[in-house]
Design a protein around this motif. Structure first.
Motif, short mmCIF file in Angstrom:
data_model
loop_
_atom_site.label_atom_id
_atom_site.label_comp_id
_atom_site.label_asym_id
_atom_site.label_seq_id
_atom_site.Cartn_x
_atom_site.Cartn_y
_atom_site.Cartn_z
N HIS A 620 23.13 -33.14 21.08
CA HIS A 620 24.18 -34.01 20.60
C HIS A 620 23.60 -35.25 19.94
O HIS A 620 22.56 -35.77 20.34
CB HIS A 620 25.06 -34.45 21.77
N LEU A 621 24.33 -35.73 18.97
CA LEU A 621 23.98 -37.04 18.45
C LEU A 621 24.24 -38.10 19.51
O LEU A 621 23.51 -39.06 19.64
CB LEU A 621 24.84 -37.35 17.20
N VAL A 622 25.30 -37.92 20.22
CA VAL A 622 25.67 -38.87 21.27
C VAL A 622 26.05 -38.09 22.50
O VAL A 622 26.80 -37.13 22.43
CB VAL A 622 26.87 -39.74 20.82
N ASN A 623 25.55 -38.48 23.63
CA ASN A 623 25.93 -37.85 24.89
C ASN A 623 27.17 -38.54 25.40
O ASN A 623 27.13 -39.69 25.84
CB ASN A 623 24.78 -37.99 25.91
N CYS A 624 28.30 -37.84 25.29
CA CYS A 624 29.58 -38.48 25.61
C CYS A 624 29.66 -38.92 27.07
O CYS A 624 30.41 -39.82 27.40
CB CYS A 624 30.73 -37.51 25.28
N GLY A 625 28.92 -38.27 27.92
CA GLY A 625 28.99 -38.62 29.33
C GLY A 625 28.05 -39.74 29.71
O GLY A 625 28.01 -40.16 30.86
N MET A 626 27.26 -40.26 28.79
CA MET A 626 26.29 -41.32 29.10
C MET A 626 26.52 -42.49 28.15
O MET A 626 25.77 -42.73 27.22
CB MET A 626 24.86 -40.80 29.00
N LYS A 627 27.59 -43.20 28.36
CA LYS A 627 27.96 -44.28 27.46
C LYS A 627 26.98 -45.45 27.53
O LYS A 627 26.96 -46.29 26.66
CB LYS A 627 29.37 -44.78 27.81
N LEU A 628 26.17 -45.55 28.61
CA LEU A 628 25.27 -46.68 28.75
C LEU A 628 24.00 -46.50 27.95
O LEU A 628 23.22 -47.44 27.79
CB LEU A 628 24.94 -46.90 30.24
N SER A 629 23.73 -45.29 27.46
CA SER A 629 22.50 -45.05 26.72
C SER A 629 22.59 -45.66 25.33
O SER A 629 23.66 -45.78 24.76
CB SER A 629 22.23 -43.55 26.63
N VAL A 630 21.46 -46.07 24.79
CA VAL A 630 21.40 -46.63 23.45
C VAL A 630 20.87 -45.56 22.50
O VAL A 630 19.90 -44.88 22.80
CB VAL A 630 20.50 -47.88 23.41
N HIS A 631 21.51 -45.44 21.36
CA HIS A 631 21.18 -44.40 20.40
C HIS A 631 20.49 -45.04 19.22
O HIS A 631 20.98 -46.00 18.63
CB HIS A 631 22.43 -43.64 19.99
N HIS A 632 19.34 -44.50 18.85
CA HIS A 632 18.50 -45.08 17.82
C HIS A 632 18.71 -44.36 16.49
O HIS A 632 18.48 -43.15 16.40
CB HIS A 632 17.02 -45.00 18.24
N PHE A 633 19.11 -45.13 15.49
CA PHE A 633 19.33 -44.59 14.16
C PHE A 633 18.38 -45.28 13.19
O PHE A 633 18.04 -46.45 13.35
CB PHE A 633 20.77 -44.79 13.68
N ALA A 634 17.97 -44.54 12.15
CA ALA A 634 17.08 -45.09 11.13
C ALA A 634 17.67 -44.87 9.75
O ALA A 634 18.14 -43.78 9.43
CB ALA A 634 15.70 -44.44 11.22
N VAL A 635 17.65 -45.92 8.93
CA VAL A 635 18.11 -45.85 7.55
C VAL A 635 16.89 -45.95 6.64
O VAL A 635 16.12 -46.90 6.73
CB VAL A 635 19.11 -46.97 7.22
N LEU A 636 16.71 -44.95 5.76
CA LEU A 636 15.65 -44.98 4.76
C LEU A 636 16.27 -45.43 3.45
O LEU A 636 16.98 -44.67 2.78
CB LEU A 636 15.01 -43.59 4.62
N PHE A 637 16.03 -46.69 3.07
CA PHE A 637 16.68 -47.29 1.90
C PHE A 637 15.71 -47.28 0.73
O PHE A 637 14.79 -48.09 0.66
CB PHE A 637 17.11 -48.72 2.24
N LEU A 638 15.93 -46.34 -0.21
CA LEU A 638 15.07 -46.23 -1.39
C LEU A 638 15.72 -46.80 -2.63
O LEU A 638 15.17 -46.68 -3.73
CB LEU A 638 14.68 -44.77 -1.63
N GLY A 639 16.87 -47.41 -2.47
CA GLY A 639 17.55 -48.03 -3.59
C GLY A 639 18.48 -47.08 -4.31
O GLY A 639 18.41 -45.86 -4.17
N GLY A 640 19.40 -47.66 -5.09
CA GLY A 640 20.38 -46.87 -5.82
C GLY A 640 21.71 -46.83 -5.11
O GLY A 640 21.87 -47.27 -3.97
N SER A 641 22.72 -46.29 -5.81
CA SER A 641 24.08 -46.28 -5.28
C SER A 641 24.20 -45.48 -3.99
O SER A 641 24.93 -45.87 -3.07
CB SER A 641 25.04 -45.73 -6.34
N ASP A 642 23.50 -44.35 -3.91
CA ASP A 642 23.58 -43.53 -2.70
C ASP A 642 22.97 -44.26 -1.51
O ASP A 642 23.50 -44.20 -0.38
CB ASP A 642 22.87 -42.19 -2.92
N ALA A 643 21.86 -44.94 -1.72
CA ALA A 643 21.23 -45.70 -0.63
C ALA A 643 22.13 -46.84 -0.19
O ALA A 643 22.22 -47.15 1.01
CB ALA A 643 19.87 -46.23 -1.08
N ARG A 644 22.82 -47.47 -1.13
CA ARG A 644 23.75 -48.55 -0.75
C ARG A 644 24.91 -48.01 0.08
O ARG A 644 25.39 -48.66 1.01
CB ARG A 644 24.26 -49.24 -2.02
#
Length: 796
Positions: A620-644
């Protein structure tokens, strides 16, 4: 063979060499294979297929449908072109071979109408509105009446057989109807199945067919009773008996097959073979009872429950062999019967029938156009619909053959009607392509994306679900996207089902209880969405829909829903699974790859492709039963309209206290290759994002300077030492080419872009899912305009 002698001097005996049915020993024994029936038949069909396929290739740029290529292929092989050479005809098509070609050709037509019956959904008649009925009725009754009047006016110059009232009735009704079996393959080739015009045309054609069948039944009964009136009564009795037997007996047996077939399993092979054999039985019984030989197979096809499991299995297992092996014999027979040189020679006898056909086709177009305008359709759409309803093809050819059997028309009449058929279809089809573009409404001028959606307004999202595998990933993505009371989500969950075993596409609104569709096949998905909606409270509102259409035209329903509901984002699934037992191998579930590609081209809003690795229920992207856990996301910003767009969506997630966000911006060394406008837009959004989140300890922003694509990949690889739950990346628009230099051959999946495909690949060795974003492409704009910069400034 015995023929009557000239001037009554007695019979003349004409001798023909008969082809033996045994097989030759071979050319090395001095034998000619063409003197044996089986090699001759093989050569005949091979010659036709090669010619028709070549024509198909040459005419495809002109948007000509397959039926035109097949008819022209038959004409070229026939006495109009190649067989006009006596030597060629004597070797390739001797007289004793025509009997076999005709019988196999008629068999091909039988299976064609059976298959069309299987695909036809008669329930559209119940759902048809006034528009469908009025257009269908005006498109049949008006041309029927005008054609009959034309026949009466020209009766003095008509052939004796065509002057009869029954013949006038039969010709007028046949020239006035629009045959669903003809329309469907052409509409599918033009990729209009899910378009508004395509749906309207198919529904109208079904109604037209039902009306036309009544006219043909009257014609058949009258013809049977010409010599003895009692025969017409026996015809009607035979008709009723056959129909009751098929509907009351055969259909009930088929429904039992459907009930006893386990869900998700194919129908047993023995049932499929039995039904396909039943087509021949139905044809035999119909012919024996005096009915037209195609009537039995058509009614048998209509009796088959459409869609899976039975209808879908029959279509999957028989369509290729019917369309590509049996139907060539049908068109070959039509071509051998067509001689265009007899048209000019017999024109004095042909012109009344020609004018009847011309009036019928013209008036049908005009009546359809006028009735469409009456319902406030645009002139362009009305003209397009009238062209579609004028298409001619296989059903008309079968009727012409039937008229020859009745001695109503001769070879010159048949040749003229065949040429009219191919001419009308050859002219109408490319005009339809030019006049109607189903994607035209999707390219809008108003901004519908995440970046320009005000923060305290509803966010409308179309979420596509191709199965239970993609459901969990979608639910988790929506949950961590941080819907709030001030900015709730309105989600339009669209279940995607491939159209198999039926012709008419279906779009179901499950909140509309009057749609008449059974929801039982989709209960598990809808129940899961309902539970999720209840658990989300007032933050998320979900509306469920289902589209059943072909993969090629599925994007039209998705874009149409996004357009009507004013969505800012379409979420598409793409499922990848790593194979642990095969090192370095991954399985890409094709699912919606072709659908995704079309949506990326035509979407009226932004698009996000969610790549799930492994089972969505295990990772799972998120474990619905563990609301206290922190989920780490990363954004790769290479510029342009799609990156924005990717950064704007990640900014919404960053407001979720359970989300830790890392943003990495990639910059070119010494600003090499930078587009000044794109750079300003990127700087404006990044500055706004950082000012907004500088007090948020769970948001990290970094910049990386690289000289080429290899350094970009190396920097991303270095990030993989930290565990992330989700990678967010822009697709491709506006990226500085220096950042991707040397990576052009790395991408296998264009839908994800170069960086998205790399992060989602097995080579990256990350268990995290990937979200690839593409910002809405405005009409006539390839890049962002200066107004975007002012938007950033106002945000800041």
């Amino acid at each position: 063979m015995v023929k009557n002698g000239l001037s009554g001097k007695g019979p003349v005996v004409v001798c023909h060499q008969k082809h033996t049915s045994s097989h030759p020993f071979g050319v090395f024994y001095g034998q000619n294979p063409l003197e044996f029936s089986f090699p001759l038949v093989l050569l005949q069909v091979i010659t036709f297929i090669v010619i028709s396929r070549t024509l198909r290739f040459l005419l495809k740029p002109l948007r000509q449908p397959r039926v035109v290529s097949y008819i022209l292929g038959g004409i070229i092989v026939g006495p109009s072109v190649l067989s006009r050479a006596k030597r060629f005809r004597a070797y390739m098509f001797p007289e004793d071979s025509e009997f076999m070609l005709k019988n196999i050709g008629v068999m091909g037509f039988m299976y064609f109408v059976f298959l069309s019956g299987v695909k036809m959904d008669l329930s559209v008649i119940k759902r048809a509105g006034k528009k469908h009925w009025y257009i269908a009725l005006s498109g049949v009754i008006v041309p029927f009446c005008t054609t009959a009047i034309t026949a009466i006016i020209l009766r003095k110059s008509q052939e004796k057989e065509l002057v009869k009232a029954l013949s006038v009735w039969g010709v007028s009704s046949a020239l006035s109807i629009t045959a669903f079996p003809v329309l469907y393959p052409i509409v599918r080739e033009l990729n209009l199945l899910s378009s508004e015009i395509g749906r309207l045309a198919l529904s109208t054609a079904v109604i037209s067919d039902i009306i036309g069948i009544q006219g043909i039944i009257i014609f058949e009964a009258g013809k049977q009773g010409e010599e003895r009136p009692i025969t017409a009564l026996w015809y009607l009795i035979s008709l009723i008996v056959v129909m009751v037997s098929i509907i009351g007996g055969v259909r009930q047996a088929m429904l039992w097959i459907v009930r006893t077939t386990p869900e998700g399993k194919p129908v047993d092979q023995i049932y499929v073979i039995g039904i396909l054999l039943g087509v021949l039985v139905a044809g035999f019984v119909a012919d024996m009872g005096g009915l037209a030989i195609a009537n039995g197979p058509l009614w048998l096809g209509l009796a088959v429950p459409d869609g899976p499991p039975l209808g879908a299995t029959l279509v999957q297992k028989s369509e290729t062999i019917i369309m590509d092996l049996l139907m060539p014999f049908s068109f070959l027979y039509v071509g051998l019967t067509t001689d265009v040189y007899t048209i000019s020679a017999q024109w004095s006898h042909l012109h009344p029938l020609f004018y009847m056909a011309l009036v019928a086709y013209t008036i049908k177009m005009v009546s359809t156009l006028v009735s469409s305008r009456f319902f406030d359709m645009t002139i362009r759409d009305s003209f397009t619909l009238s062209l579609i309803m004028s298409l001619r093809g296989e059903v008309e050819l079968l009727l012409f053959i039937h008229w020859m059997d009745f001695k109503m028309i001769s070879q010159p009449h048949f040749s003229m009607l065949v040429m009219l058929t191919v001419t009308v279809t050859a002219i109408a089809t490319p005009l339809i392509s030019v006049l109607y573009d189903p994607t035209r409404p999707y390219m809008v001028d108003k901004r519908r994306n995440i970046q320009h959606t005000p923060p305290n307004t509803e966010l409308h999202i179309v979420s596509c679900i191709d199965g239970e595998e993609s459901l969990a990933g979608l639910i988790n993505l929506l949950e961590i996207s941080n819907p709030t009371v001030n900015s709730p989500f309105v989600v339009y969950a669209l279940r995607l089902v491939e159209l198999v075993g039926r012709a008419a596409p279906v779009f179901i609104d499950h909140e509309n209880k009057e749609n008449g569709y059974d929801d039982s096949n989709f209960n598990s998905i809808h129940n899961a969405l309902k539970i999720f909606e209840e658990a989300s409270g007032e933050y998320i509102k979900i509306h469920t829909f289902t589209t059943i259409t072909s993969k090629r035209s599925m994007y039209q329903d998705i874009c149409e829903l996004a357009l009507v509901k004013k969505a800012s984002l379409i979420i598409l699934p793409l499922y990848k699974k790593h194979l642990d037992n095969l090192n370095g191998t991954e399985l890409l579930i094709q699912g919606n790859i072709s659908v995704n590609s079309n949506i990326l081209k035509h979407a009226p809003c932004s698009v996000g492709i969610l790549v799930n690795k492994g089972s969505c229920y295990q990772n799972h992207l998120v474990n619905c039963g563990m609301k206290l856990s922190v989920h780490h996301f990363a954004v790769l910003f290479l510029g342009g309209s799609d990156a924005r767009e990717a950064l704007a969506y990640a900014d919404r997630m960053a407001a979720n206290p359970d989300v830790a966000l890392t943003v990495i911006r990639f910059l070119a060394h010494d600003n090499e290759g930078d587009n000044e406008m794109e750079k300003k837009l990127d700087d404006g959004l990044v500055t706004w994002f950082w000012v907004k989140n500088e007090g948020n300890n769970q948001v990290v922003y970094r910049e990386v300077v690289v000289k080429n694509g290899l350094e970009t990949i190396a920097a991303i690889q270095a990030m993989n030492t930290v565990y992330y739950d989700l990678w967010i990346v822009g697709r491709k628009h506006g990226i500085n080419p220096v950042l991707l230099r040397g990576l052009s051959y790395w991408s296998d999946n264009n839908e994800l872009g170069i960086i998205g495909d790399f992060v989602a690949s097995v080579d990256f060795d990350s268990p995290a899912s990937v979200l690839v974003m593409q910002q809405q492409i405005l009409r006539g704009q390839e890049s962002a305009s200066g107004s975007l910069l002012s938007r950033f400034c106002s945000k800041r």
